[in-house]
Write a protein that holds these residues in place. Structure first.
Motif, short mmCIF file in Angstrom:
data_model
loop_
_atom_site.label_atom_id
_atom_site.label_comp_id
_atom_site.label_asym_id
_atom_site.label_seq_id
_atom_site.Cartn_x
_atom_site.Cartn_y
_atom_site.Cartn_z
N VAL A 11 0.88 -1.17 0.00
CA VAL A 11 0.00 0.00 0.00
C VAL A 11 0.91 1.22 0.00
CG1 VAL A 11 -1.85 1.23 1.19
CG2 VAL A 11 -1.74 -1.28 1.32
N GLN A 12 0.93 1.92 -1.09
CA GLN A 12 1.76 3.12 -1.22
C GLN A 12 1.16 4.27 -0.40
OE1 GLN A 12 4.65 3.35 -2.63
NE2 GLN A 12 4.76 1.52 -3.88
N PRO A 13 1.99 5.27 -0.03
CA PRO A 13 1.45 6.43 0.68
C PRO A 13 0.29 7.05 -0.10
CG PRO A 13 3.85 6.50 0.68
CD PRO A 13 3.43 5.36 -0.24
N GLY A 14 -0.78 7.34 0.62
CA GLY A 14 -1.95 7.95 0.00
C GLY A 14 -2.91 6.95 -0.61
N GLU A 15 -2.53 5.68 -0.68
CA GLU A 15 -3.42 4.67 -1.25
C GLU A 15 -4.33 4.10 -0.17
OE1 GLU A 15 -0.84 2.88 -4.99
OE2 GLU A 15 -0.98 1.69 -3.15
N GLY A 16 -5.37 3.42 -0.61
CA GLY A 16 -6.34 2.79 0.27
C GLY A 16 -7.65 3.56 0.24
N ALA A 17 -8.73 2.82 0.29
CA ALA A 17 -10.05 3.44 0.31
C ALA A 17 -10.19 4.33 1.54
CB ALA A 17 -11.12 2.36 0.31
N THR A 18 -10.99 5.38 1.42
CA THR A 18 -11.21 6.30 2.53
C THR A 18 -12.70 6.50 2.76
OG1 THR A 18 -11.13 8.25 1.12
CG2 THR A 18 -9.05 7.54 2.10
N GLY A 19 -13.03 7.01 3.93
CA GLY A 19 -14.43 7.30 4.24
C GLY A 19 -14.52 8.18 5.47
N SER A 20 -15.75 8.59 5.77
CA SER A 20 -16.03 9.39 6.96
C SER A 20 -16.76 8.53 7.97
CB SER A 20 -16.89 10.60 6.60
OG SER A 20 -17.31 11.26 7.78
N LEU A 21 -16.34 8.64 9.23
CA LEU A 21 -17.01 7.94 10.32
C LEU A 21 -17.79 8.93 11.17
CD1 LEU A 21 -14.11 5.54 11.36
CD2 LEU A 21 -15.99 5.12 9.74
N GLY A 22 -18.05 10.10 10.65
CA GLY A 22 -18.73 11.15 11.41
C GLY A 22 -17.72 12.13 11.94
N ALA A 23 -17.28 11.93 13.19
CA ALA A 23 -16.34 12.86 13.82
C ALA A 23 -14.94 12.76 13.22
CB ALA A 23 -16.28 12.61 15.33
N ILE A 24 -14.54 11.56 12.80
CA ILE A 24 -13.20 11.35 12.24
C ILE A 24 -13.32 10.65 10.90
CG2 ILE A 24 -12.14 11.21 14.53
CD1 ILE A 24 -11.93 8.14 14.12
N GLY A 25 -12.19 10.53 10.21
CA GLY A 25 -12.16 9.83 8.95
C GLY A 25 -11.51 8.47 9.11
N VAL A 26 -11.46 7.72 8.02
CA VAL A 26 -10.79 6.42 8.01
C VAL A 26 -10.16 6.20 6.64
CG1 VAL A 26 -12.86 5.10 7.32
CG2 VAL A 26 -11.00 3.94 8.54
N ALA A 27 -8.95 5.66 6.65
CA ALA A 27 -8.25 5.24 5.43
C ALA A 27 -7.85 3.79 5.66
CB ALA A 27 -7.03 6.11 5.17
N PHE A 28 -8.31 2.91 4.81
CA PHE A 28 -8.06 1.47 4.95
C PHE A 28 -6.71 1.11 4.34
CE2 PHE A 28 -12.61 2.18 4.90
CZ PHE A 28 -13.01 1.49 6.03
N LYS A 29 -5.85 0.51 5.13
CA LYS A 29 -4.49 0.17 4.68
C LYS A 29 -4.29 -1.33 4.53
CE LYS A 29 -3.44 4.45 4.43
NZ LYS A 29 -3.18 5.09 3.13
#
Length: 173
Positions: A11-29
């Motif tokens: 997983v290169q820097p900046g790669e991986g699906a992302t999303g919002s969890l409401g208060a914070i975000g998430v990036a799947f590595k």
């Protein structure tokens, strides 16, 4: 006979699906499928004012590494603020919360063991795309992953000391 070669996940820097969890975000590595179920790895960006609702895990332990800014943690009755390079364990069965403790955005890497809880984050992010979900839907999703929320009496003090948004506060978008 040739040796079995374990697949390599990159997983290169900046790669991986992302999303919002409401208060914070998430990036799947790293997903459990990448580690034979032993761990999953996600990154969480914490905007200024972000507060994760107090909760406990019944099935997994979490290990967090702060990479940017300052993130506060409360686990049980212990509280600490960590800057970039700080590490913390959050054992299963203990109520905990996290928040951006500084004046700039923060980020942490979260290692979840065993894997599986990363799917809760994926499902929650999908639910939130459609707008504010029904609290019953969040409760049912959480219960399916052994996640329990707590409404602790110390949350208002924490919010006042760090100028935090409500735990289910403004979405990160």
């Amino acid at each position: 006979m040739s040796p079995v070669v374990t697949p390599l996940t990159v997983v290169q820097p900046g790669e991986g699906a992302t999303g919002s969890l409401g208060a914070i975000g998430v990036a799947f590595k790293l997903w459990g499928a990448d580690t034979d179920g032993s761990v999953s790895v996600v990154e969480h960006p914490f905007p200024v004012g972000a507060l994760v609702p107090p909760h406990l895990h019944t099935r997994e332990d979490e290990y967090s590494i702060i990479t940017e800014g300052e993130i506060g943690f409360r686990s049980g009755d212990r509280e600490v603020v960590l800057g970039a390079g700080g590490y913390i364990t959050k054992p299963r069965g203990e109520l905990h919360t996290m928040w951006n403790a500084g004046a700039v955005p923060a980020r942490m890497i979260e290692i979840i063991s065993p894997a599986g809880f990363e799917h809760f984050f994926r499902e929650l992010a999908e639910l939130l795309v459609a707008g504010p979900p029904d609290p019953e839907a969040i409760g049912a999703l959480a219960a399916g992953y052994g996640l329990q929320f707590g409404g602790e009496d110390w949350v208002p003090d924490l919010m006042a000391r760090y100028n935090l948004n409500p735990p289910f506060g403004p979405p990160t978008g």
